[in-house]
Design a protein around this motif. Sequence first.
Motif, PDB file in Angstrom:
ATOM      1  N   LYS A   1       0.827  -1.211   0.000  1.00  0.00           N
ATOM      2  CA  LYS A   1       0.000   0.000   0.000  1.00  0.00           C
ATOM      3  C   LYS A   1       0.859   1.258   0.000  1.00  0.00           C
ATOM      4  O   LYS A   1       0.467   2.278  -0.572  1.00  0.00           O
ATOM      5  CB  LYS A   1      -0.970  -0.026   1.176  1.00  0.00           C
ATOM      6  CG  LYS A   1      -2.074  -1.075   0.975  1.00  0.00           C
ATOM      7  CD  LYS A   1      -2.991  -1.176   2.165  1.00  0.00           C
ATOM      8  CE  LYS A   1      -4.081  -2.215   1.939  1.00  0.00           C
ATOM      9  NZ  LYS A   1      -4.790  -2.537   3.196  1.00  0.00           N
TER      10      LYS A   1
ATOM     11  N   ILE B   1       3.715   1.499  -1.533  1.00  0.00           N
ATOM     12  CA  ILE B   1       4.165   1.590  -2.925  1.00  0.00           C
ATOM     13  C   ILE B   1       3.041   2.135  -3.808  1.00  0.00           C
ATOM     14  O   ILE B   1       3.257   3.038  -4.622  1.00  0.00           O
ATOM     15  CB  ILE B   1       4.659   0.207  -3.417  1.00  0.00           C
ATOM     16  CG1 ILE B   1       5.992  -0.132  -2.748  1.00  0.00           C
ATOM     17  CG2 ILE B   1       4.780   0.166  -4.951  1.00  0.00           C
ATOM     18  CD1 ILE B   1       6.445  -1.564  -2.919  1.00  0.00           C
ATOM     19  N   GLU B   2       1.832   1.618  -3.614  1.00  0.00           N
ATOM     20  CA  GLU B   2       0.681   2.110  -4.388  1.00  0.00           C
ATOM     21  C   GLU B   2       0.453   3.593  -4.134  1.00  0.00           C
ATOM     22  O   GLU B   2       0.206   4.366  -5.061  1.00  0.00           O
ATOM     23  CB  GLU B   2      -0.594   1.340  -4.012  1.00  0.00           C
ATOM     24  CG  GLU B   2      -0.645  -0.054  -4.583  1.00  0.00           C
ATOM     25  CD  GLU B   2      -1.942  -0.782  -4.220  1.00  0.00           C
ATOM     26  OE1 GLU B   2      -2.148  -1.882  -4.754  1.00  0.00           O
ATOM     27  OE2 GLU B   2      -2.726  -0.259  -3.399  1.00  0.00           O
ATOM     28  N   GLY B   3       0.535   3.988  -2.861  1.00  0.00           N
ATOM     29  CA  GLY B   3       0.311   5.390  -2.494  1.00  0.00           C
ATOM     30  C   GLY B   3       1.352   6.301  -3.124  1.00  0.00           C
ATOM     31  O   GLY B   3       1.046   7.403  -3.578  1.00  0.00           O
TER      32      GLY B   3
ATOM     33  N   GLU C   1      -3.668   3.119   6.710  1.00  0.00           N
ATOM     34  CA  GLU C   1      -3.011   2.091   5.904  1.00  0.00           C
ATOM     35  C   GLU C   1      -1.781   2.673   5.194  1.00  0.00           C
ATOM     36  O   GLU C   1      -1.564   3.891   5.208  1.00  0.00           O
ATOM     37  CB  GLU C   1      -3.975   1.584   4.846  1.00  0.00           C
ATOM     38  CG  GLU C   1      -5.227   0.956   5.419  1.00  0.00           C
ATOM     39  CD  GLU C   1      -6.145   0.459   4.313  1.00  0.00           C
ATOM     40  OE1 GLU C   1      -5.933  -0.671   3.854  1.00  0.00           O
ATOM     41  OE2 GLU C   1      -7.039   1.215   3.912  1.00  0.00           O
ATOM     42  N   GLY C   2      -1.042   1.797   4.535  1.00  0.00           N
ATOM     43  CA  GLY C   2       0.147   2.220   3.793  1.00  0.00           C
ATOM     44  C   GLY C   2      -0.135   3.333   2.786  1.00  0.00           C
ATOM     45  O   GLY C   2       0.701   4.219   2.584  1.00  0.00           O
ATOM     46  N   THR C   3      -1.309   3.301   2.168  1.00  0.00           N
ATOM     47  CA  THR C   3      -1.666   4.342   1.190  1.00  0.00           C
ATOM     48  C   THR C   3      -1.837   5.711   1.851  1.00  0.00           C
ATOM     49  O   THR C   3      -1.796   6.731   1.162  1.00  0.00           O
ATOM     50  CB  THR C   3      -3.008   4.001   0.490  1.00  0.00           C
ATOM     51  OG1 THR C   3      -3.894   3.441   1.445  1.00  0.00           O
ATOM     52  CG2 THR C   3      -2.791   3.019  -0.637  1.00  0.00           C
ATOM     53  N   ASP C   4      -2.039   5.736   3.181  1.00  0.00           N
ATOM     54  CA  ASP C   4      -2.270   7.015   3.865  1.00  0.00           C
ATOM     55  C   ASP C   4      -0.984   7.750   4.230  1.00  0.00           C
ATOM     56  O   ASP C   4      -1.029   8.915   4.605  1.00  0.00           O
ATOM     57  CB  ASP C   4      -3.096   6.785   5.142  1.00  0.00           C
ATOM     58  CG  ASP C   4      -4.496   6.265   4.836  1.00  0.00           C
ATOM     59  OD1 ASP C   4      -5.117   6.794   3.899  1.00  0.00           O
ATOM     60  OD2 ASP C   4      -4.954   5.338   5.520  1.00  0.00           O
ATOM     61  N   ILE C   5       0.162   7.054   4.166  1.00  0.00           N
ATOM     62  CA  ILE C   5       1.412   7.669   4.628  1.00  0.00           C
ATOM     63  C   ILE C   5       1.679   8.981   3.883  1.00  0.00           C
ATOM     64  O   ILE C   5       2.089   9.968   4.467  1.00  0.00           O
ATOM     65  CB  ILE C   5       2.610   6.686   4.478  1.00  0.00           C
ATOM     66  CG1 ILE C   5       2.380   5.425   5.313  1.00  0.00           C
ATOM     67  CG2 ILE C   5       3.912   7.361   4.880  1.00  0.00           C
ATOM     68  CD1 ILE C   5       3.378   4.298   5.035  1.00  0.00           C
ATOM     69  N   LEU C   6       1.417   8.977   2.579  1.00  0.00           N
ATOM     70  CA  LEU C   6       1.657  10.175   1.770  1.00  0.00           C
ATOM     71  C   LEU C   6       0.360  10.937   1.497  1.00  0.00           C
ATOM     72  O   LEU C   6       0.284  11.699   0.537  1.00  0.00           O
ATOM     73  CB  LEU C   6       2.305   9.785   0.436  1.00  0.00           C
ATOM     74  CG  LEU C   6       3.576   8.942   0.479  1.00  0.00           C
ATOM     75  CD1 LEU C   6       4.170   8.824  -0.909  1.00  0.00           C
ATOM     76  CD2 LEU C   6       4.608   9.546   1.412  1.00  0.00           C
TER      77      LEU C   6
ATOM     78  N   ALA D   1      10.467   1.356   0.966  1.00  0.00           N
ATOM     79  CA  ALA D   1       9.589   1.016  -0.160  1.00  0.00           C
ATOM     80  C   ALA D   1       9.168   2.305  -0.883  1.00  0.00           C
ATOM     81  O   ALA D   1       9.131   2.357  -2.115  1.00  0.00           O
ATOM     82  CB  ALA D   1       8.370   0.247   0.337  1.00  0.00           C
ATOM     83  N   ILE D   2       8.872   3.339  -0.110  1.00  0.00           N
ATOM     84  CA  ILE D   2       8.471   4.635  -0.689  1.00  0.00           C
ATOM     85  C   ILE D   2       9.645   5.242  -1.463  1.00  0.00           C
ATOM     86  O   ILE D   2       9.486   5.710  -2.591  1.00  0.00           O
ATOM     87  CB  ILE D   2       7.969   5.578   0.424  1.00  0.00           C
ATOM     88  CG1 ILE D   2       6.603   5.085   0.926  1.00  0.00           C
ATOM     89  CG2 ILE D   2       7.902   7.019  -0.052  1.00  0.00           C
ATOM     90  CD1 ILE D   2       6.115   5.756   2.201  1.00  0.00           C
TER      91      ILE D   2
ATOM     92  N   THR E   1      10.147   3.348  -4.698  1.00  0.00           N
ATOM     93  CA  THR E   1       9.107   3.638  -5.685  1.00  0.00           C
ATOM     94  C   THR E   1       9.345   5.001  -6.333  1.00  0.00           C
ATOM     95  O   THR E   1       9.267   5.133  -7.560  1.00  0.00           O
ATOM     96  CB  THR E   1       7.714   3.620  -5.023  1.00  0.00           C
ATOM     97  OG1 THR E   1       7.585   2.415  -4.286  1.00  0.00           O
ATOM     98  CG2 THR E   1       6.615   3.699  -6.063  1.00  0.00           C
TER      99      THR E   1
END
Lengths: 373, 373
Positions: free
Chosen positions: A255, A257-259, B231-236, B256-257, B260
Amino acid sequence: MATGPSSVSATASERVVISVDAMGGDRGPAAVVAGLVDSLAQHDRLDVILHGDEAALRPLLDRHPELAPRITLRHAERVVTMEDKPSQVMRHGQGTSMWSAIDSLREGEAAAAVSCGNTGALMAVSMLRLRKMPGLNRPAIASLFPTPKPGKMNVMLDMGADVKAEPGDLLQFAFMGASYARNGLGLSRPRVGLLNVGTEEHKGRAELQEAHALLGKRAGAGDFDYVGFVEGTDILSDRVDVIVTDGFTGNVALKAIEGTARLVSDLMRQTLTSTLMAKLGALMARGALGRLQRRIDPRRVNGGVFLGLNGTVIKSHGSADSTGIAAAIGLAYQLAQVRFLERLAARVASAEAAGQDGGRVGPANGTGSSPTE
Amino acid sequence: MATGPSSVSATASERVVISVDAMGGDRGPAAVVAGLVDSLAQHDRLDVILHGDEAALRPLLDRHPELAPRITLRHAERVVTMEDKPSQVMRHGQGTSMWSAIDSLREGEAAAAVSCGNTGALMAVSMLRLRKMPGLNRPAIASLFPTPKPGKMNVMLDMGADVKAEPGDLLQFAFMGASYARNGLGLSRPRVGLLNVGTEEHKGRAELQEAHALLGKRAGAGDFDYVGFVEGTDILSDRVDVIVTDGFTGNVALKAIEGTARLVSDLMRQTLTSTLMAKLGALMARGALGRLQRRIDPRRVNGGVFLGLNGTVIKSHGSADSTGIAAAIGLAYQLAQVRFLERLAARVASAEAAGQDGGRVGPANGTGSSPTE
């Protein structure tokens, strides 16, 4: 459903039947049918059993009369929603399109199943109806990730089938991930890495140290190269082909990575419309930017694969559109064609044999000591 | 070094002294001095104590005679390398530039320290020489992340000070992260989220369930809003300002960020030079693309901050160039100016008080029950 272990790929004339859950995705059955139509056009030998509400599906299918002989519609009254709890669906899910799609695998009438419904429920129903492979402790969800090399994808697992994993589970994930990379991605000898906070041997939690020792010892039996610890930066790199981690870490990394990909794309779009010069520039670079867009498009690498069950189940993104659905059905077709399930079961059995002297749950017995065999 | 709790920001005429480790980064002391020179130009009230090899540093400093009154060179014989183990550096690190840079904080001659050396060693030396704040169990490393909103950054912690965290530690991380967001980023009432594999209440590991209950109960005392699981998508994203997680998960997500962002940038660069039309387009959009580049440039959001020690220590990326070093020194200056350390200590004390009836290690006592106060 089982054929002899000597069978290899399906023969050129054989039909490949895929079971598809038409309901439960965020974009409804129309997106699923559109993806299905694309897939059937791409793969001559593909047939589909489509599960869902006949009243909704029949009109959509009637627009493609030429495909009628290749699509079997299987009516299901009910739908699993994104809000349904897995435990509820396990108890009361009979009669839903998801349950019906999985049962086509169980009955042996389809070689793989695809659903874009609720992940937790899909795993619960798959576990219940298909059961774990003999010798397997925890099934896993494997996803694909782009890399700098055109066409080259990496596999990471577990993406959240379960939030924890013992060292022996991580060993089994490595065997399953390597088998998937071989059969789904065509990598003859995959490089497998264990996700950690650094590549140095002494880093990370005790269970990772133990899994590291196990993997070093057992990689040979799985026909893969164990490259040791890898870091978050390696997930999208060409240093490794298969990244092994527990479901909690894998889900967060996926997630994140997706974000990041989404943020960078959004900012890029804003940037290229921010000034007249930028707009003109973007127009000129349109062809190249379109190719890039397709390459990093998460819809194209769509599809988590459930590994370790007596059936190949592919979970498509809930928000998948027709492109995403077609990619997931294409993956199901590819795996069915190479008889992935039998090959995977053989690998799990060999991991089990390889792990007999210490691969399973037990107290960590120090991390620095070298194995006695 | 301590002043009364009533003190607020430094007065306008006061000098702000930052201690800088010149050695140990991947690009050597020249990059550090270049970053230093930029920082001194940007901040009139900044003075620097520079720690490192005099023979290497003197010639670099001699090129900027106008800055001589603002830079104190402190010779250190030895350097901590990226290969040195933290435990070794703790025992034998005296005489290194890193140790010397931290001791300037201990002695009260500088208000914050910056190093781009070995993270593990820097944390070990900082722990040893500065000690943990009273009442704190685990210090944490906090890093900044870009969001869709221009100028808005998110804080995530822990980024790997320690690979595990108990529920009570996650509560303290929330208090410290919120204090950092208030003082470093100017957010008066930060929104804090707990990183998990889903936003539903029932998801995730038992220790997260317990931390979730604690945070819901204690957020008021920390002057922040607890938004629940993220969730992971919320970090950014702009859903949250402070993301709380254990050091293992945080480190994997950070990398991971980074991976990417790097892959997408590299692919973008390839794309925009792949055809003549793309090259021309990129040339036209150059201004806008340059602004985007600066916005997502990891060097500009460079700098993990160590929270929970009796001194403000900023870890710059090992590979930081002069832009990265200047950003890290700028952050140190900002935090020193608002007397962040005193404010943070007060928050840790209040978290400790808030957590007295159950914030610490202990068996999870169910997650559904509502607190009794």
